[in-house]
Write a protein that holds these residues in place. Structure first.
Motif, PDB file in Angstrom:
ATOM      1  N   TYR A  40       0.795  -1.226   0.000  1.00  0.00           N
ATOM      2  CA  TYR A  40       0.000   0.000   0.000  1.00  0.00           C
ATOM      3  C   TYR A  40       0.837   1.291   0.000  1.00  0.00           C
ATOM      4  O   TYR A  40       0.575   2.195  -0.816  1.00  0.00           O
ATOM      5  CB  TYR A  40      -0.961  -0.021   1.198  1.00  0.00           C
ATOM      6  N   SER A  85      -4.917   5.036  -8.819  1.00  0.00           N
ATOM      7  CA  SER A  85      -5.872   3.949  -8.974  1.00  0.00           C
ATOM      8  C   SER A  85      -5.315   2.620  -8.490  1.00  0.00           C
ATOM      9  O   SER A  85      -6.082   1.754  -8.038  1.00  0.00           O
ATOM     10  CB  SER A  85      -6.306   3.840 -10.437  1.00  0.00           C
ATOM     11  N   ARG A  94      -3.406   2.223  -5.857  1.00  0.00           N
ATOM     12  CA  ARG A  94      -3.623   2.200  -4.412  1.00  0.00           C
ATOM     13  C   ARG A  94      -5.089   1.915  -4.096  1.00  0.00           C
ATOM     14  O   ARG A  94      -5.380   1.216  -3.125  1.00  0.00           O
ATOM     15  CB  ARG A  94      -3.184   3.520  -3.779  1.00  0.00           C
ATOM     16  N   ASP A  95      -6.009   2.461  -4.889  1.00  0.00           N
ATOM     17  CA  ASP A  95      -7.421   2.166  -4.669  1.00  0.00           C
ATOM     18  C   ASP A  95      -7.683   0.666  -4.788  1.00  0.00           C
ATOM     19  O   ASP A  95      -8.407   0.074  -3.979  1.00  0.00           O
ATOM     20  CB  ASP A  95      -8.293   2.914  -5.679  1.00  0.00           C
ATOM     21  N   THR A  96      -7.087   0.045  -5.799  1.00  0.00           N
ATOM     22  CA  THR A  96      -7.246  -1.396  -5.989  1.00  0.00           C
ATOM     23  C   THR A  96      -6.668  -2.171  -4.822  1.00  0.00           C
ATOM     24  O   THR A  96      -7.269  -3.142  -4.337  1.00  0.00           O
ATOM     25  CB  THR A  96      -6.572  -1.844  -7.299  1.00  0.00           C
ATOM     26  N   THR A 107      -6.355  -1.066  -1.783  1.00  0.00           N
ATOM     27  CA  THR A 107      -7.232  -0.837  -0.629  1.00  0.00           C
ATOM     28  C   THR A 107      -8.393  -1.822  -0.622  1.00  0.00           C
ATOM     29  O   THR A 107      -8.711  -2.429   0.407  1.00  0.00           O
ATOM     30  CB  THR A 107      -7.774   0.601  -0.649  1.00  0.00           C
ATOM     31  N   ARG A 136     -14.017   4.985  -6.660  1.00  0.00           N
ATOM     32  CA  ARG A 136     -12.629   4.718  -6.276  1.00  0.00           C
ATOM     33  C   ARG A 136     -12.491   3.378  -5.556  1.00  0.00           C
ATOM     34  O   ARG A 136     -11.478   2.696  -5.720  1.00  0.00           O
ATOM     35  CB  ARG A 136     -12.093   5.848  -5.377  1.00  0.00           C
ATOM     36  N   LEU A 137     -13.475   3.011  -4.758  1.00  0.00           N
ATOM     37  CA  LEU A 137     -13.421   1.746  -4.019  1.00  0.00           C
ATOM     38  C   LEU A 137     -14.399   0.729  -4.598  1.00  0.00           C
ATOM     39  O   LEU A 137     -14.955  -0.092  -3.884  1.00  0.00           O
ATOM     40  CB  LEU A 137     -13.736   1.997  -2.535  1.00  0.00           C
ATOM     41  N   ASP A 156      -6.120   9.901   2.208  1.00  0.00           N
ATOM     42  CA  ASP A 156      -6.081   9.372   0.846  1.00  0.00           C
ATOM     43  C   ASP A 156      -7.260   9.859   0.007  1.00  0.00           C
ATOM     44  O   ASP A 156      -7.347   9.530  -1.179  1.00  0.00           O
ATOM     45  CB  ASP A 156      -6.076   7.840   0.889  1.00  0.00           C
ATOM     46  N   GLN A 162     -10.510   9.083   0.358  1.00  0.00           N
ATOM     47  CA  GLN A 162     -11.577   8.107   0.131  1.00  0.00           C
ATOM     48  C   GLN A 162     -12.910   8.573   0.697  1.00  0.00           C
ATOM     49  O   GLN A 162     -13.952   8.209   0.184  1.00  0.00           O
ATOM     50  CB  GLN A 162     -11.197   6.748   0.739  1.00  0.00           C
TER      51      GLN A 162
END
Length: 287
Positions: A19, A25, A27-29, A31, A89-90, A156, A158
Motif C-alpha cells: 500500500y 488507482s 492504491r485504490d485497488t 485498498t 474509487r473503491l 487518501d 476516500q
C-alpha cells in the motif's frame, strides 16, 4: 482447508505492505484487496472454528449493521457526523456507500473479538462481568482501529467530513462525534454477538479456554493491525495527521493489545510441550 485462513491473511498483509509503495488507482485497488482479504480470512477462520451459524450471524451483524449505519450516516450525519464517500474509487457503490465498506466492519471486528476473548478467558465465564467486559473491550478496540482507519482514508481522499466539528488534537479533519458513533455501533455489534455466542454457537469463552491457540490467525491479524498501523502511520505514509493517529491508534488499541501480549507471554498452554510432557498426557494427545 485449515490453511486457507492463513494463506488469505498472508495475502492481506502482503497487500498492506504494498500500500505505501503505490498511488492513484493502483492504491485504490490495493485498498479494496486489503479489505476483501481481511474479511475473507475472518470469515474462513470463523467458519472453521466457530461453525456456519456463528459465522453467518457474524457477517449479518457486522456487515449488515455496518452498512445500515453508513447509509444513515451519509444521509443524516448520525451517528458519525456529516461525511461523504468519493465515488468510483473503491468499486461499485449502493446508495453512495461503496459496497466494500460493510466488509471492513467484519474485517475489523473479528480479529478484535478474538483478541479480547483471549484476554477475558481467564475470568469466570459464567459471571456477568465477563460478558460486559468483552462487550466493552471489543467496542474500545474497534474505536482504536478506527483511529488508524479514518485518518488514513481521509488523507487518501476516500471519504471526507464536511461538518467542521471539533476533532482530536492533530486530527482536525475528523469530528469527535465520529468516534462516539463508532463506540455506539461497535457496542451494539458486540452485545449481539455476545448474546448469540452464548446461546447459538458451539464456541463460548469456556471452549476457548481449552484451546487458546486456535485463534492464532485472527489474533495475529490484530497484532499486525495494532503495531503495523502505528509504524506505517509514523514512518511510511505521508500526511501530518497520520503522525498523531499513529499515537492515538496505538494507545487505544493497546488497551486490548498490551494485556494480550502480557497474557500470551504467561500462558503455558501456548508454549511448546516437551516430549516428556506430551508422553504424560497419555493416549488423548495425538502423537
Amino acid at each position: 482447508m485449515r490453511v486457507a485462513p492463513i494463506v488469505v491473511a498472508a495475502a492481506a498483509v502482503g497487500c498492506q505492505i504494498v500500500y505505501p509503495l503505490v498511488s492513484g488507482s493502483t492504491r485504490d485497488t490495493v485498498t479494496v484487496a486489503v479489505v476483501g482479504f481481511l474479511a475473507l480470512a475472518s470469515i474462513l477462520h470463523a467458519a472453521l472454528h466457530r461453525g456456519a451459524v456463528w459465522t453467518t450471524v457474524l457477517v449479518i451483524v457486522t456487515a449488515g449493521t455496518g452498512f445500515a449505519s453508513e447509509l444513515v450516516g451519509t444521509a443524516t450525519g448520525i451517528p458519525f457526523g456529516e461525511y461523504f464517500y468519493a465515488q468510483d474509487r473503491l468499486g461499485p457503490s449502493l446508495f453512495e456507500v461503496p459496497v466494500v465498506v460493510p466488509l471492513a466492519w467484519t474485517a475489523g471486528f473479528y480479529p478484535i473479538w478474538c483478541a479480547v476473548t483471549f484476554v477475558v478467558r481467564r475470568l469466570d465465564t459464567t459471571h456477568p462481568r465477563a460478558a460486559a467486559l468483552r462487550i466493552a473491550a471489543v467496542a474500545v478496540g474497534m474505536v482504536g482501529w478506527d483511529l488508524y482507519l479514518d485518518p488514513q482514508m481521509v488523507t487518501d481522499g476516500q471519504w471526507t467530513w464536511t461538518s467542521g466539528a471539533v476533532g482530536l488534537p492533530g486530527v482536525p479533519s475528523i469530528p469527535l462525534t465520529n468516534y462516539l458513533g463508532w463506540l455506539v455501533v461497535a457496542t451494539s455489534m458486540a452485545a449481539v454477538m455476545e448474546l448469540l455466542d452464548r446461546s447459538v454457537s458451539g464456541t463460548h469463552l469456556s471452549d476457548v479456554r481449552s484451546r487458546p491457540s486456535a485463534d492464532a490467525v485472527p489474533i495475529g491479524l490484530f497484532l499486525w493491525t495494532w503495531l503495523g498501523s502505528a509504524l506505517a502511520h509514523a514512518v511510511f505514509l505521508d500526511g501530518p495527521e497520520l503522525r498523531f493517529s499513529a499515537v492515538y491508534g496505538f494507545v487505544v488499541m493497546g488497551t486490548v493489545g498490551i494485556p494480550l501480549v502480557w497474557m500470551a507471554g504467561r500462558d503455558r498452554s501456548l508454549r511448546p510441550r516437551s516430549r516428556a510432557a506430551v508422553d504424560r498426557l497419555g493416549t488423548d494427545t495425538p502423537r
